[in-house]
Motif scaffolding. Structure first.
Motif, PDB file in Angstrom:
ATOM      1  N   UNK A 220       0.899  -1.322  -0.046  1.00 32.74           N
ATOM      2  CA  UNK A 220      -0.040  -0.054   0.147  1.00 32.74           C
ATOM      3  C   UNK A 220       0.948   1.194   0.063  1.00 32.74           C
ATOM      4  N   UNK A 221       1.954   1.156   0.612  1.00 29.24           N
ATOM      5  CA  UNK A 221       2.852   2.209   0.685  1.00 29.24           C
ATOM      6  C   UNK A 221       3.479   2.495  -0.677  1.00 29.24           C
ATOM      7  N   UNK A 222       3.759   1.318  -1.401  1.00 32.97           N
ATOM      8  CA  UNK A 222       4.280   1.404  -2.482  1.00 32.97           C
ATOM      9  C   UNK A 222       3.497   2.072  -3.714  1.00 32.97           C
ATOM     10  N   UNK A 223       2.093   1.776  -3.518  1.00 31.16           N
ATOM     11  CA  UNK A 223       1.085   2.104  -4.299  1.00 31.16           C
ATOM     12  C   UNK A 223       1.012   3.567  -4.359  1.00 31.16           C
ATOM     13  N   UNK A 224       0.946   4.160  -3.006  1.00 35.92           N
ATOM     14  CA  UNK A 224       0.892   5.502  -2.662  1.00 35.92           C
ATOM     15  C   UNK A 224       2.036   6.229  -3.214  1.00 35.92           C
ATOM     16  N   UNK A 225       3.191   6.009  -3.187  1.00 37.62           N
ATOM     17  CA  UNK A 225       4.318   6.532  -3.786  1.00 37.62           C
ATOM     18  C   UNK A 225       4.242   6.427  -5.376  1.00 37.62           C
ATOM     19  N   UNK A 226       3.679   5.438  -5.846  1.00 38.43           N
ATOM     20  CA  UNK A 226       3.524   5.279  -7.292  1.00 38.43           C
ATOM     21  C   UNK A 226       2.314   6.343  -7.894  1.00 38.43           C
ATOM     22  N   UNK A 227       1.473   6.686  -6.952  1.00 36.83           N
ATOM     23  CA  UNK A 227       0.628   7.581  -7.420  1.00 36.83           C
ATOM     24  C   UNK A 227       1.161   8.987  -7.346  1.00 36.83           C
ATOM     25  N   UNK A 228       2.062   9.122  -6.494  1.00 38.99           N
ATOM     26  CA  UNK A 228       2.497  10.570  -6.094  1.00 38.99           C
ATOM     27  C   UNK A 228       3.532  10.852  -7.113  1.00 38.99           C
ATOM     28  N   UNK A 229       4.068   9.813  -7.891  1.00 36.89           N
ATOM     29  CA  UNK A 229       4.840   9.932  -9.108  1.00 36.89           C
ATOM     30  C   UNK A 229       4.039   9.752 -10.402  1.00 36.89           C
TER      31      UNK A 229
END
Length: 900
Positions: A220-229
């Protein structure tokens, strides 16, 4: 600035005002905490707790072991730690080891300064935490950026950087959980808004943990970071996308660009947009407490009630229908950023045009009602021509007034069979227009044409009662793709077809005929989202639609696939095949009864509302207790919000022992998460039983994922009939062959069963042995035919999805322009139509030399095959593949035998 170098901390109180707090000392965040118990734990920590992680890879390995299989020491300590926080704060959720395993999050910000009295000596951060903090900072800075011009998909190498950063953030959070849990909500917010990225990320994670009791998982942290990028996030169903949406929102409300409000003030605002009211209501219910504690506002958007201008950073939860309707009313909510859950459904698959009709609908005057009835009665008389002779036909029409019709006209009327109405709609309408001209002396007007078309669509099954519309409380209610009435009971409005179509339906079902609106306004999904600066998208099924989304919406990056957190326990059964729809439904009733007797909860998901309604009636007749979510169920609840609240109650009990719930894919699919307890899990968990394969494969994936969620047991199956739309409407010639083979195999097997039973009854051993051999061979042939049919299903779905994409492109094309068929897709279409595994490069080269448009393959696949064979180099890969998979001429069996 205070002379000791600290920065004054200013936090808003819950009335929106600000108050100066004690200065924040930078070193405070580096300490494990002033609580004696925390310091005692830190001193007692073993070497493993302090050992530095030398690389991102080692951090990943450590996180994988701890998050996937066992409680960590840090998690257990946090579970036992006393609550910390400002006086009067409500008790926070402190994570257990299991809770820490169930969640993970994203990058945070830098060491902020927190209120403190400065009287005590601060203990230094552990060596491990110090190393992980620096490692996270470096990892966040090294994350690959997207190129909005190219919007390329995330590569495996790039994905590994995001995975490493996410797992490092998770490991660091576990290392510092005691310290972070001791902060107040004001301290968390200050670091979110003013801290460096790594420290802000840790506070996002901790805010979710403190507000919901669940700590974000590493994926979920990874998905959040991907969305931020800027990436489009494909994240498996049941992996916690709602939590990712909450992280998106925390980032936008704490760091996003403020928007200018109507008053001239500027404030941070974010939208979370979903497919159903249930998902929107769940989001508010799950995260409101967290946002409230941080001093952010949460609003469940109501399209009918203009909301006050935001006084503080605000998130609006809403459905796409609500957002589009607000656009039609010219009162959209403020904000230019949005997180869209189930983005493929919102942007691509669901209805993308919304209409707003003007004026009040009144019952029409008698003269207008008579005109509508005249057209209705004429059409009825024409379709009854097959049941009477020419004289009776002429007499029927004379009763309606107008000119008499002769024998030739009666002959034309008799050509309008059910098959003609179904297969040749344009020809049927033209014939009706010709007969009307002879009857009245003029052709249909534009409105009469719409009325006649609606009448014929109902008779041909293109417009179906209880699928496309329902009759309720003296009205015709349009049903949306989910089987829900397209109405708004709160303001007393119903959707309506215009141009005479709705009036004809009212006349056909003996209802009052109402006036059409004098005008209407419409918006498309591109109109709604074209004004946004940033869209953060996610879904479990984005891969098939990512290209369309990049072409038509303001996104910054390409597709990124997010790994599942744990191994799924979902078990799929092979498709259950039947010749007809009634056979399919009867078997499904028996299957549901069997599962219910075992104590397992069952979700029965139908492709359309009318199928769900029919199946519910069959269950009722069989005395199978169940809950049915149908179009009439929503209509009976009147208020949509009340219906959605009741639906949440249905969802809460749907995972209970022996519960059976029936509905459409729109009602029980995306967002419907049935919760099971330990007893039900031991029985096998939820079983999802789908009454047919969808023409959209993504819908099937979403439906089957309603079972086996959150690491629980579960199973799914599909019941398929050869009369289903997927098999009836496909132009693929292999579909026709496979269907014929299966029908023949079923007939031969039935005959073998009867002959074997007869031989057994006659008690003649040689005859019994011969009949048994025949039966065994027939069973083998039936299984082989079933295997071929099941194997063909993915190809048929892929072709249907490709055709749907082409039709969407046509609708988006400017008036007068046809959307061209891309030759880039030609190899895929050729391979799908002919069943040939052609290498893409070789196929493209052969097709470029082919004078036949691959788009015409469905009309004449054999001609295309032979033309490509002639154009291709016979020694090339494509030539070899074509020769190996050469189809026999139509009408012959692959083995040279005559087709049945």
């Amino acid at each position: 600035m205070p002379i000791d170098g600290s920065v004054p901390f200013v936090a808003p109180d819950h009335a929106g005002r600000t108050a100066a707090k004690a200065p924040i000392r930078p070193e405070r965040l580096l300490a494990p905490g002033r609580d004696p118990l925390v310091r005692e734990r830190a001193a007692a920590a073993g070497p493993a707790d302090r050992a530095p992680i030398l690389s991102s890879a080692s951090a990943v390995a450590t996180e994988h072991r701890s998050a996937g299989h066992e409680s960590t020491a840090a998690a257990d300590k946090a579970a036992a730690a006393p609550a910390h926080g400002h006086p009067g704060a409500p008790a926070e959720h402190h994570p257990s080891g299991e809770q820490l395993q169930q969640s993970e999050h994203l990058p945070a910000a830098h060491d902020p300064e927190l209120p403190g009295d400065g009287a005590a000596t601060e203990a230094p951060m552990s060596e491990r935490a110090t190393h992980l903090t620096e490692q996270l900072r470096l990892a966040l800075n090294a994350l690959p950026a997207t190129d909005p011009a190219e919007r390329a998909d995330l590569s495996a190498e790039q994905g590994s950087h995001f995975t490493s950063a996410a797992k490092t953030a998770r490991a660091l959070y576990q290392c510092r959980i005691d310290e972070l849990a001791g902060e107040s909500w004001e301290q968390r917010r200050h670091v979110m808004e003013h801290g460096e990225p790594a420290e802000s990320l840790l506070r996002y994670i901790d805010a979710v943990r403190a507000g919901t009791g669940n700590t974000p998982r590493w994926n979920q942290i990874k998905a959040f970071m991907l969305g931020e990028h800027g990436y489009l996030r494909q994240m498996g169903t049941g992996q916690g996308k709602s939590m990712v949406g909450a992280l998106d929102t925390l980032a936008q409300l704490s760091r996003g660009t403020p928007v200018e409000l109507s008053s001239g003030r500027r404030e941070r605002v974010h939208h979370v947009i979903t497919t159903t009211e249930t998902l929107a209501n769940d989001g508010v219910r799950q995260f409101k407490s967290m946002f409230d504690e941080l001093g952010y506002d949460v609003v469940r958007f109501d399209k009918n009630t203009p909301h006050a201008e935001p006084e503080r950073p605000t998130v609006y939860y809403m459905t796409y229908d609500e957002r589009a309707t607000a656009e039609l009313y010219d009162r959209p909510p403020p904000g230019r950023t949005a997180t869209i859950d189930e983005a493929d459904a919102v942007l691509i698959h669901n209805q993308t045009v919304h209409y707003l009709s003007e004026g009040q609908r009144e019952v029409v005057p008698d003269a207008e009602r008579s005109d509508v009835h005249h057209v209705r009665d004429f059409l009825r008389a024409v379709l009854r021509a097959r049941a009477c002779d020419a004289d009776d036909f002429a007499a029927r029409l004379q009763e309606l007034g107008g000119r008499p019709l002769g024998a030739d006209d009666a002959a034309l009327a008799r050509t309008l069979t059910a098959k003609t109405l179904r297969d040749q709609p344009d020809l049927s309408l033209a014939a009706m227009n010709t007969l009307w001209d002879k009857h009245t002396g003029r052709e249909f007007t534009a409105k009469e044409t719409e009325m006649a078309q609606a009448f014929l669509d109902v008779k041909a099954g293109r417009l179906t009662l209880n699928r496309d519309f329902q009759v309720f409380d003296g009205t015709i209610q349009i049903l949306d793709e989910n089987g829900k009435p397209a109405s708004d009971p709160k303001v007393g409005t119903d959707s309506r077809w215009i141009g005479g179509r709705h009036q004809m339906l009212e006349a056909m079902f003996g209802l009052d005929v109402h006036a059409d609106s004098p005008g209407s306004k419409q918006v498309t999904v591109q109109d709604v989202f074209g004004g946004y600066d940033r869209l953060s998208l996610m879904s479990g099924t984005l891969e098939r639609t990512a290209g369309e989304i990049k072409e038509n919406f303001p996104v910054q990056g390409g597709l990124a696939r997010v790994e599942d957190f744990g191994r799924s326990k979902l078990v799929g059964e092979q498709d259950r095949l039947f010749l007809t729809g009634p056979d399919k439904l009867r078997d499904a009733v028996a299957r549901v009864r069997e599962l219910q007797e075992q104590g397992r909860p069952v979700l029965v998901i139908a492709p359309e509302n009318d199928v769900a309604r029919k199946f519910s009636l069959m269950l009722k007749k069989a005395d199978v207790e169940h809950t049915a979510i149908l179009g009439t169920w929503f209509a009976e609840h009147r208020d949509n919000n009340a219906a959605e609240e009741a639906l949440m109650g249905v969802k809460d009990k749907a995972g209970g022992k022996a519960e059976v719930t029936v509905g459409t894919a729109g009602m029980l699919g995306r967002g419907f998460d049935a919760v099971v307890n330990a007893e039900v899990d031991q029985l096998g968990g939820v079983h999802a039983h789908m009454l047919g394969r969808s023409t959209n494969p993504d819908t099937d994936l979403q439906c089957q994922a309603r079972a086996g969620r959150n690491g629980r047991n579960g199973s799914y199956s599909f019941s398929v009939a050869l009369t289903d739309r997927l098999y009836q409407e496909s132009p693929n010639p292999r579909r026709a062959v496979a269907v014929v083979h299966y029908r023949t195999a079923v007939a031969e097997h039935s005959q073998a069963v009867a002959e074997h039973a007869k031989a057994v009854a006659e008690q003649h051993p040689p005859t019994v042995r011969a009949a048994k051999t025949t039966l065994d061979n027939a069973a083998v042939q039936l299984e082989q035919a079933a295997v071929r049919l099941r194997a063909l299903t993915p190809d048929l779905q892929a072709e249907a999805a490709q055709q749907a994409r082409y039709e969407r492109a046509q609708r988006r094309a400017p008036p007068g322009e046809a959307a061209p068929r891309s030759r880039v897709d030609a190899p895929a279409r050729l391979a799908a139509l002919l069943g040939i595994p052609i290498p893409a490069g070789a196929a493209a080269a052969a097709i470029q030399a082919t004078p036949v448009d691959p788009g015409d393959a469905a009309a004449d696949p054999q001609r295309l095959l032979h033309t490509v064979l002639a154009a291709a180099d016979q020694t090339s890969a494509v030539g070899e593949a074509l020769q190996q998979h050469h189809h026999p001429p139509p009408g012959s069996h692959p083995n040279g035998e005559a087709a049945a």
